[in-house]
Design an enzyme around this catalytic site. Structure first.
Site, PDB file in Angstrom:
ATOM      1  N   LYS A   1       0.867  -1.172   0.000  1.00 59.19           N
ATOM      2  CA  LYS A   1       0.000   0.000   0.000  1.00 59.19           C
ATOM      3  C   LYS A   1       0.909   1.229   0.000  1.00 59.19           C
ATOM      4  O   LYS A   1       1.950   1.232   0.679  1.00 59.19           O
ATOM      5  CB  LYS A   1      -0.873  -0.043   1.258  1.00 59.19           C
ATOM      6  CG  LYS A   1      -1.881   1.079   1.384  1.00 59.19           C
ATOM      7  CD  LYS A   1      -2.729   0.886   2.641  1.00 59.19           C
ATOM      8  CE  LYS A   1      -3.803   1.955   2.773  1.00 59.19           C
ATOM      9  NZ  LYS A   1      -4.642   1.761   3.976  1.00 59.19           N
TER      10      LYS A   1
ATOM     11  N   SER B   1      -9.688   1.909   3.186  1.00 56.33           N
ATOM     12  CA  SER B   1      -8.805   2.675   2.328  1.00 56.33           C
ATOM     13  C   SER B   1      -7.820   1.820   1.532  1.00 56.33           C
ATOM     14  O   SER B   1      -7.249   2.319   0.558  1.00 56.33           O
ATOM     15  CB  SER B   1      -8.020   3.672   3.173  1.00 56.33           C
ATOM     16  OG  SER B   1      -7.134   2.996   4.044  1.00 56.33           O
TER      17      SER B   1
ATOM     18  N   SER C   1      -9.871  -0.510   7.394  1.00 59.17           N
ATOM     19  CA  SER C   1      -9.292  -0.268   6.064  1.00 59.17           C
ATOM     20  C   SER C   1      -8.589  -1.459   5.410  1.00 59.17           C
ATOM     21  O   SER C   1      -8.226  -1.383   4.242  1.00 59.17           O
ATOM     22  CB  SER C   1      -8.296   0.898   6.141  1.00 59.17           C
ATOM     23  OG  SER C   1      -8.989   2.115   6.039  1.00 59.17           O
TER      24      SER C   1
END
Lengths: 95, 486
Positions: free
Chosen positions: B78, B153, B177
């Site tokens: 990420k 997210s 997330s």
């Protein structure tokens, strides 16, 4: 609404955020809704409840006071917009 | 079987047997990423050159017999994890020009074990969002239905794993997330105990809630990665000094006698009926494996979302004060004075949702409001943690839905922050209480995936992974692949 433009302008100033004029209407509306939403916390009975300090009840760990970092200023400053002689440049503060 | 459809565990076997090299595997996956990324928008940066070089080194290490436990296996990070020499944007215009001068501990540990990093995945800006729509780089699309959100997210991570672009991705979870995007894309999402994995080099959102984890296609792969990522790190002041168990060792053991808590409030009106049915089916599978179910109560569940939306913005407003246009990040041009430089750099560099969270946090911490909001929220947070503690006196883990519904359409909730926030109702509690949790695919509703959410005691990752793995030995939901990516 729980907030108005004057209040939101004050919050934005505290947060050092410059908002465009057209951003204010939506900000006032949405922030008011968020504040109204979190206001339901006031219904909870929290008398005698200690506010949480750490999710695992752990204490802050301390480290020995020893030099562990090396100076790599030049490499770190490659991400800065304006530097000179190892210093970060900003607009003039004192006339 | 083509390499892209294999799990990390299967790929490790293939590499070991010499069926293919890491270089061949990496090249094949880079090609697949290049073919599908335009459709999915799952990546912010593709690190092809670095990946091929790392793969070549892994192949040499294998030949020399010196490879680590993940030697030559492909992963992605990420874009919240600082990666030395690579752009680390956190999904924000603010950091669009930021080349990290150092590696996050997670990045360092995975690299040391021999993992090959193919790129950095798209995400909600500063991890603030549940749909990946707040990213400066545009929304990620859900491989199961391109009109839908992959969750957020960690949306780029979940979409790339679901679409078989990569077998595993790192993620971070502050309120759901990792688990929510995993549920919405039919992948496995593990959020470890707070403090289990180092936060060093992971761009901070809400420091008392943030935790790094993984998105994979099997619980076994999650166990494999967690074993490498977990552990004490003196560079993270809230890292916990506790030995890391061998997470793979126990996952083969039976769950007979495991006590599984079912929360009454989880199956209330807020839950989509068909989602609820799939979750109940999954719980029945656990029972068929010898687990017993017990009803438990989380009386303050409804207050978890409002508590979170005080605590998380408060910490975010403090953490994000470092972005000032001076040392790194976006800098406004032609500033009149220092104040103007700060305010305009931040006003231009942050997107709408991030500004909203900073302002919410600034408000709840400001003079006259601190006691009513921040202090109160930390008290309610303690009540919520106490509820879990009480529940775990009776049960080993809690099972329920990960999300109230399957993936929603892009654009559907973007103008309604409260509706967006309520998407995290089932996941936020684990963050507030610092507990480990996992989402496991447990069925489809109208061809869209649904997740089973398991929460355990502090440091109960072994129980979570064993239960999830045993479930996956009985079911095939984790093997379901979106049609367009088969």
């Amino acid at each position: 609404m729980s907030l108005d433009k004057v209040k939101v302008q004050h919050i934005a100033m505290l947060a050092r955020l410059k908002l465009a004029d057209e951003e204010y209407a939506s900000s006032v509306e949405k922030l008011s809704r968020i504040v109204d939403f979190v206001d339901q916390l006031s219904q909870a009975d929290t008398s005698d409840v200690r506010p949480m300090a750490h999710p695992l009840d752990a204490a802050q760990r301390l480290r020995p006071d020893a030099v562990t970092e090396t100076v790599e200023r030049d490499r770190y400053q490659q991400n800065a917009a304006a530097v000179s002689d190892g210093l970060y440049l900003v607009p003039k503060v004192i006339e | 079987m083509s390499v892209y459809s294999q799990t990390l565990t299967e790929l490790a076997t293939g590499l070991e047997a010499g069926e293919f090299t890491s270089l061949e595997l990496t090249a094949a996956l880079l090609e697949r990423i290049a073919a599908h990324n335009e459709t999915l928008n799952a990546f912010i940066t593709i690190t092809a050159d670095e990946a091929l070089a790392a793969a070549a080194r892994a192949d040499e290490a294998r030949a020399a017999g010196t490879g680590g436990t993940l030697n030559g296996l492909p992963i992605v990070h990420k874009d919240i994890f600082c990666t030395r020499g690579v752009k680390t944007s956190c999904g924000s215009k603010m950091l669009d020009n930021f080349i990290s001068p150092y590696d996050a501990t997670v990045v360092e540990k995975l690299a040391a074990a021999g993992a090959v990093v193919l790129g950095k995945t798209n995400m909600d800006e500063f991890a603030m969002g549940s749909s990946n729509e707040t990213s400066f780089y545009g929304p990620v699309r859900n491989p199961w239905n391109l009109e839908c959100s992959p969750g957020g997210s960690s949306g780029g991570s979940s979409a790339s794993v679901a679409a078989r672009l990569i077998p595993a991705a790192t993620g971070t979870d502050t309120g759901g997330s990792i688990r929510q995007p995993a549920a919405l894309t039919g992948t496995v999402g593990l959020k470890p105990t707070y403090g289990r994995v180092s936060r060093y080099g992971m761009i901070a959102f809400a420091s008392s809630l943030d935790q790094a984890g993984v998105i994979t296609r099997s619980a076994e792969d999650a166990a494999r990665l967690l074993g490498v990522m977990a552990g004490f790190d003196e560079r993270d002041s809230t890292s916990i000094e506790q030995a890391v168990p061998d997470y793979l060792a126990g996952i083969g053991e039976s769950i007979r006698g495991l006590r599984v808590g079912i929360v009454r409030q989880h199956f209330d009106a807020g839950l989509d009926e068909q989602c609820g049915a799939r979750v109940k089916d999954a719980i029945a599978v656990l029972e068929s494996l010898g687990a017993t179910t017990v009803e438990v109560d989380l009386p303050n569940l409804d207050l978890s979302v409002p508590t979170y939306y005080v605590v998380a913005p408060a910490e975010c407003s403090s953490n994000l004060s470092r972005f000032d246009g001076v040392r790194f990040g976006h800098r406004a041009e032609n500033a009149e004075d220092l104040e103007d430089l700060y305010c305009r750099s931040r006003g231009e560099g942050f997107g709408d949702e991030v500004k909203r969270r900073i302002m919410t946090g600034t408000y709840v911490l400001s003079a006259g409001y601190y006691d009513a909001y921040y202090l109160k929220a930390q008290q309610v947070r303690q009540l919520i943690a106490d509820d879990f503690k009480q529940a775990f006196a009776d049960v080993d883990l809690i099972a329920g839905p990960t999300t109230p519904s399957p993936a929603f359409k892009l654009g559907d909730k973007v103008d309604d922050p409260i509706q967006m926030y309520l998407n995290d109702i089932y996941t936020i509690g684990a963050n507030l209480a610092g507990l480990p949790a996992i989402s496991v695919p447990c069925g489809l509703v109208d061809d869209m995936p649904v997740g089973l959410h398991l929460v355990s005691r502090h440091f109960g990752e072994e129980t979570l992974l064993r239960c999830a793995h045993q479930y996956q030995l009985q079911t095939d939901w984790h093997k379901a692949c979106p049609e367009a990516f088969k």
